[in-house]
Design an enzyme around this catalytic site. Sequence first.
Site, PDB file in Angstrom:
ATOM      1  N   SER A 101       0.842  -1.184   0.000  1.00 30.19           N
ATOM      2  CA  SER A 101       0.000   0.000   0.000  1.00 30.19           C
ATOM      3  C   SER A 101       0.890   1.251   0.000  1.00 30.19           C
ATOM      4  O   SER A 101       1.691   1.413  -0.920  1.00 30.19           O
ATOM      5  CB  SER A 101      -0.965  -0.044   1.199  1.00 30.19           C
ATOM      6  OG  SER A 101      -2.034   0.842   1.040  1.00 30.19           O
ATOM      7  N   HIS A 235      -7.789  -5.723   0.459  1.00 35.38           N
ATOM      8  CA  HIS A 235      -6.595  -4.870   0.501  1.00 35.38           C
ATOM      9  C   HIS A 235      -5.487  -5.508   1.339  1.00 35.38           C
ATOM     10  O   HIS A 235      -4.311  -5.317   1.059  1.00 35.38           O
ATOM     11  CB  HIS A 235      -6.971  -3.501   1.064  1.00 35.38           C
ATOM     12  CG  HIS A 235      -5.906  -2.464   0.886  1.00 35.38           C
ATOM     13  ND1 HIS A 235      -5.526  -1.990  -0.346  1.00 35.38           N
ATOM     14  CD2 HIS A 235      -5.127  -1.812   1.792  1.00 35.38           C
ATOM     15  CE1 HIS A 235      -4.572  -1.079  -0.200  1.00 35.38           C
ATOM     16  NE2 HIS A 235      -4.302  -0.967   1.085  1.00 35.38           N
TER      17      HIS A 235
END
Length: 257
Positions: A101, A235
């Site tokens: 990320s 995610h």
Amino acid sequence: MTLRTDTLVEADSDRWFRRYAVSAAPRRRLLVLPHAGGSAGYFHSWGTAFDRDTEVLVARYPGRHERLTDPCIESMEELADHVTAALLPFLDVPVSVFGHSMGASVAYEVALRLESRHAVRPAALHVSSRKAPHRLTPRTLHTESDDALIAEVRRLGGTNDALLDDPDLREIVLPAIRADFTVVGTYGPRPETPVGCPVHAYIGDRDPSTTPEDMAAWADVAPEGFDLTVLPGGHFYLTEQHAPLLGTIARQLATTG
């Protein structure tokens, strides 16, 4: 080539990295850069997940855990500069860089700095759950309320709900979360500046903020080779897909010497 490894940088290295040293001299290293709001502790299991020739370094961002009293950093440039400087003493063997990320953007910027400022090419750049630098768009979430920020952290997952539910704990972790989201929100888009090493990209097939097509765009900055691995999950697919992901990275690391 002479790298700066004076006392200041060595001290910075101790502060910036949790080091999982191997018993003998390592043949390679893997630098791991956590996500926004994340810490080195999230990647603790990675420290001993690879062979005895691979030493793992996990970044300790300021403003949390061991560095709780250190001022948080709010710009990608400053964060990447510090990580790059702290990494210099560890460049005696091939170094691969993994970022998840926000960490993927930090990893990309560190790779560019190693090449442009120190004439060192990473063995490989591993990027996870983050759009390619030229596909990013600025965001303003970091300017919104605490509740809005916490809602986004919950949406993405990966953070212990107990930290967010307890008012006292939330007060402790919120400054680092807001600082990291400032880093993310004020970074991008960037020019398609290529890196001089292969790029390996990873994404969960149900990620709410990044798609496999977004990750495929990393090929635009990877003239030395690119591949994309899509795994089941959101995610934070790397939690439930821990073994497949680390197995893939281990096979790639084994090619670096």
